[in-house]
Design a protein around this motif. Structure first.
Motif, PDB file in Angstrom:
ATOM      1  N   LYS A 331      16.590  77.463 -67.672  1.00 18.62           N
ATOM      2  CA  LYS A 331      16.395  78.827 -67.171  1.00 18.62           C
ATOM      3  C   LYS A 331      15.460  78.856 -65.971  1.00 18.62           C
ATOM      4  O   LYS A 331      15.655  79.623 -65.035  1.00 18.62           O
ATOM      5  N   HIS A 332      14.434  78.024 -66.024  1.00 19.66           N
ATOM      6  CA  HIS A 332      13.409  78.038 -64.979  1.00 19.66           C
ATOM      7  C   HIS A 332      13.153  76.617 -64.475  1.00 19.66           C
ATOM      8  O   HIS A 332      12.216  75.962 -64.902  1.00 19.66           O
ATOM      9  N   PRO A 333      13.991  76.128 -63.563  1.00 21.34           N
ATOM     10  CA  PRO A 333      13.788  74.773 -63.036  1.00 21.34           C
ATOM     11  C   PRO A 333      12.483  74.675 -62.266  1.00 21.34           C
ATOM     12  O   PRO A 333      11.881  75.675 -61.875  1.00 21.34           O
ATOM     13  N   ALA A 334      12.059  73.443 -62.034  1.00 19.43           N
ATOM     14  CA  ALA A 334      10.759  73.200 -61.400  1.00 19.43           C
ATOM     15  C   ALA A 334      10.645  73.841 -60.027  1.00 19.43           C
ATOM     16  O   ALA A 334       9.549  74.216 -59.595  1.00 19.43           O
ATOM     17  N   TRP A 335      11.764  73.961 -59.305  1.00 20.91           N
ATOM     18  CA  TRP A 335      11.710  74.507 -57.951  1.00 20.91           C
ATOM     19  C   TRP A 335      11.593  76.028 -57.924  1.00 20.91           C
ATOM     20  O   TRP A 335      11.244  76.614 -56.901  1.00 20.91           O
ATOM     21  N   GLU A 336      11.863  76.686 -59.035  1.00 19.05           N
ATOM     22  CA  GLU A 336      11.888  78.150 -59.055  1.00 19.05           C
ATOM     23  C   GLU A 336      10.486  78.731 -58.923  1.00 19.05           C
ATOM     24  O   GLU A 336       9.546  78.300 -59.575  1.00 19.05           O
ATOM     25  N   ARG A 337      10.355  79.732 -58.069  1.00 20.46           N
ATOM     26  CA  ARG A 337       9.067  80.406 -57.890  1.00 20.46           C
ATOM     27  C   ARG A 337       9.011  81.641 -58.786  1.00 20.46           C
ATOM     28  O   ARG A 337       9.989  82.362 -58.938  1.00 20.46           O
ATOM     29  N   ASP A 338       7.840  81.865 -59.353  1.00 18.36           N
ATOM     30  CA  ASP A 338       7.624  83.020 -60.214  1.00 18.36           C
ATOM     31  C   ASP A 338       7.117  84.188 -59.368  1.00 18.36           C
ATOM     32  O   ASP A 338       6.043  84.116 -58.776  1.00 18.36           O
ATOM     33  N   TYR A 339       7.903  85.267 -59.311  1.00 19.00           N
ATOM     34  CA  TYR A 339       7.521  86.447 -58.523  1.00 19.00           C
ATOM     35  C   TYR A 339       6.987  87.572 -59.406  1.00 19.00           C
ATOM     36  O   TYR A 339       7.095  88.745 -59.047  1.00 19.00           O
ATOM     37  N   SER A 340       6.392  87.215 -60.543  1.00 18.20           N
ATOM     38  CA  SER A 340       5.885  88.229 -61.456  1.00 18.20           C
ATOM     39  C   SER A 340       4.833  89.128 -60.818  1.00 18.20           C
ATOM     40  O   SER A 340       4.682  90.286 -61.201  1.00 18.20           O
ATOM     41  N   SER A 341       4.084  88.614 -59.856  1.00 17.21           N
ATOM     42  CA  SER A 341       3.025  89.402 -59.224  1.00 17.21           C
ATOM     43  C   SER A 341       3.459  89.995 -57.887  1.00 17.21           C
ATOM     44  O   SER A 341       2.622  90.466 -57.118  1.00 17.21           O
ATOM     45  N   THR A 342       4.762  89.977 -57.606  1.00 17.93           N
ATOM     46  CA  THR A 342       5.269  90.482 -56.337  1.00 17.93           C
ATOM     47  C   THR A 342       6.006  91.802 -56.542  1.00 17.93           C
ATOM     48  O   THR A 342       6.928  91.884 -57.353  1.00 17.93           O
ATOM     49  N   TRP A 343       5.596  92.821 -55.804  1.00 17.39           N
ATOM     50  CA  TRP A 343       6.249  94.127 -55.863  1.00 17.39           C
ATOM     51  C   TRP A 343       7.440  94.174 -54.890  1.00 17.39           C
ATOM     52  O   TRP A 343       8.509  94.671 -55.216  1.00 17.39           O
ATOM     53  N   VAL A 344       7.200  93.682 -53.686  1.00 14.02           N
ATOM     54  CA  VAL A 344       8.233  93.657 -52.643  1.00 14.02           C
ATOM     55  C   VAL A 344       8.243  92.256 -52.043  1.00 14.02           C
ATOM     56  O   VAL A 344       7.184  91.728 -51.680  1.00 14.02           O
TER      57      VAL A 344
END
Length: 402
Positions: A331-344
């Motif tokens: 579901k979440h490969p190493a290259w994936e960035r987490d945008y949980s703190s991004t609004w836009v």
């Protein structure tokens, strides 16, 4: 926001405090939580943690938005230079503008343009655009975006100091500042993509909200403001005084100087967000590659054959999943960035800096639906919503964009 400071000797001082003294504040916090839980109904989009750790406390659902809230309306600017007045929107533009409807449900989405009335009518009625070609994305933007309002504007030729404004991007800077100053709302560049509801920001009491970009400057590609806020008024005055043709002198330059000076004023004039909130990447090649670069080792989200009516997968990532250190690599490969703190997500276009990303040419429906890049994964929910609404068809997945 930091609630506690663990400075030298803090633990020792704490141990010396009387247990009775420690009990009083702890009890107050406990009973406050109980009362809040019993008497207040919070929206699902506002978390318990944001109440204690965020810049803006949530408001109960039963109450209308504060009269001091930034208006729930969105502004895009699309102006033309050298007499060109036919629209040539692409899928990426539709993706950006539709995301504001999907997440924000704004009262109005304004498209500010200097196109003549004939060009606007052609785009609205037939989708006709550049070179007389029928353009699907023109037609969808003008006919399928709820509450879209086209506002014709005069594009300035000179700044207040008499300096000629020749660069189209600079003309856009002046237009965006003036329309948001007079109308209030949220401004977005067309390469900025909403990722979640921003009502907690709009309603938290600040008159203007901006975010920093790489190297610390305040960026003007995404910003929020009430009508005639102090920062927008001062920005408008200063940009007309200092304009000299420099790329950021009148925009980011003025904001970076002025914003922090107003941020400390009583009354909440300005909130300046960290880079990840609105501009998590940058225009530099390395960041372009991280955002748009294809990871072909990852399986495509699309089946081998795909036709209209075939369902697309839904991905509902929960906070608990994101907080787990051991992640599901499928579901979440190493290259994936987490945008949980991004609004836009302000996704600076790599084509503009003449440093194309290997394997990437355009933001197309297929590129997004395959979910092989950070950008695609971030905007996929909006693209899926457009597909589910019948706005994007299976045939669109196999068409390139020149």
């Amino acid at each position: 926001m930091l609630l506690f400071s663990n400075g030298p000797g803090a633990a020792a001082k704490l141990r010396r405090l009387s247990p009775r003294l420690l009990f009083v504040p702890a009890a107050l916090v406990f009973f406050s939580i109980v009362l809040l839980g019993r008497n207040t109904s919070f929206s699902s989009r506002r978390s318990f943690f944001s109440f204690f750790g965020g810049a803006c406390p949530p408001t109960p659902d039963s109450q209308p938005p504060s009269p001091n809230a930034i208006p729930n309306q969105v502004h895009f600017v699309h102006i033309f230079n050298n007499g060109v007045t036919d629209f040539d929107f692409q899928f990426k533009h539709f993706l950006s503008i539709y995301a504001t409807h999907h997440y924000w449900r704004p009262d109005a989405i304004y498209l500010h343009t200097n196109a003549d009335e004939a060009a606007i009518e052609r785009a609205q009625t037939e989708g006709t655009g550049k070179g007389g070609k029928t353009n699907k994305w023109n037609k969808l933007i003008f006919n399928s975006v709820p509450n879209l309002r086209v506002n014709r504007v005069e594009v300035p030729k000179t700044a207040g100091n008499g300096m000629a404004i020749n660069v189209i991007e600079h003309k856009s800077d002046f237009v965006r500042t003036e329309v948001v100053r007079k109308m209030g709302g949220v401004y977005l560049d067309f390469d900025a993509h909403a990722l979640r509801d921003v009502s907690p920001l709009r309603e938290c009491g600040f008159a203007a909200i901006f975010g920093r970009q790489l190297h610390g400057q305040i960026n003007n590609g995404v910003f929020f403001s009430r009508k005639y806020s102090l920062l927008l008024n001062r920005w408008w005055e200063e940009m007309n005084k200092v304009y000299n043709g420099g790329w950021t002198t009148h925009g980011n330059g003025v904001l970076t100087w002025l914003g922090p000076r107003l941020a400390g004023m009583a009354g909440g004039e300005v909130l300046i967000l960290e880079q990840d909130a609105l501009n998590p990447g940058s225009w530099e090649v390395e960041d372009n590659i991280k955002l748009f670069g294809l990871h072909n080792e990852t399986a495509s989200n699309l089946p081998a054959t795909f036709k209209d009516g075939d369902p697309l997968p839904t991905y509902l990532d929960t906070n608990e999943e994101r907080w787990t250190l051991v992640r599901d690599k499928k579901k979440h490969p190493a290259w994936e960035r987490d945008y949980s703190s991004t609004w836009v997500l302000h996704a600076f276009d790599p084509v503009r800096n003449r440093d194309p990303v290997p394997g990437f040419k355009h933001i197309t429906p297929r590129y997004v639906f395959e979910r092989k890049s950070n950008f695609a994964r971030a905007v996929y929910p909006v693209a899926k919503a457009m597909y589910d609404a019948g706005l994007v068809k299976a045939d669109d997945l196999y068409k390139g964009e020149d």
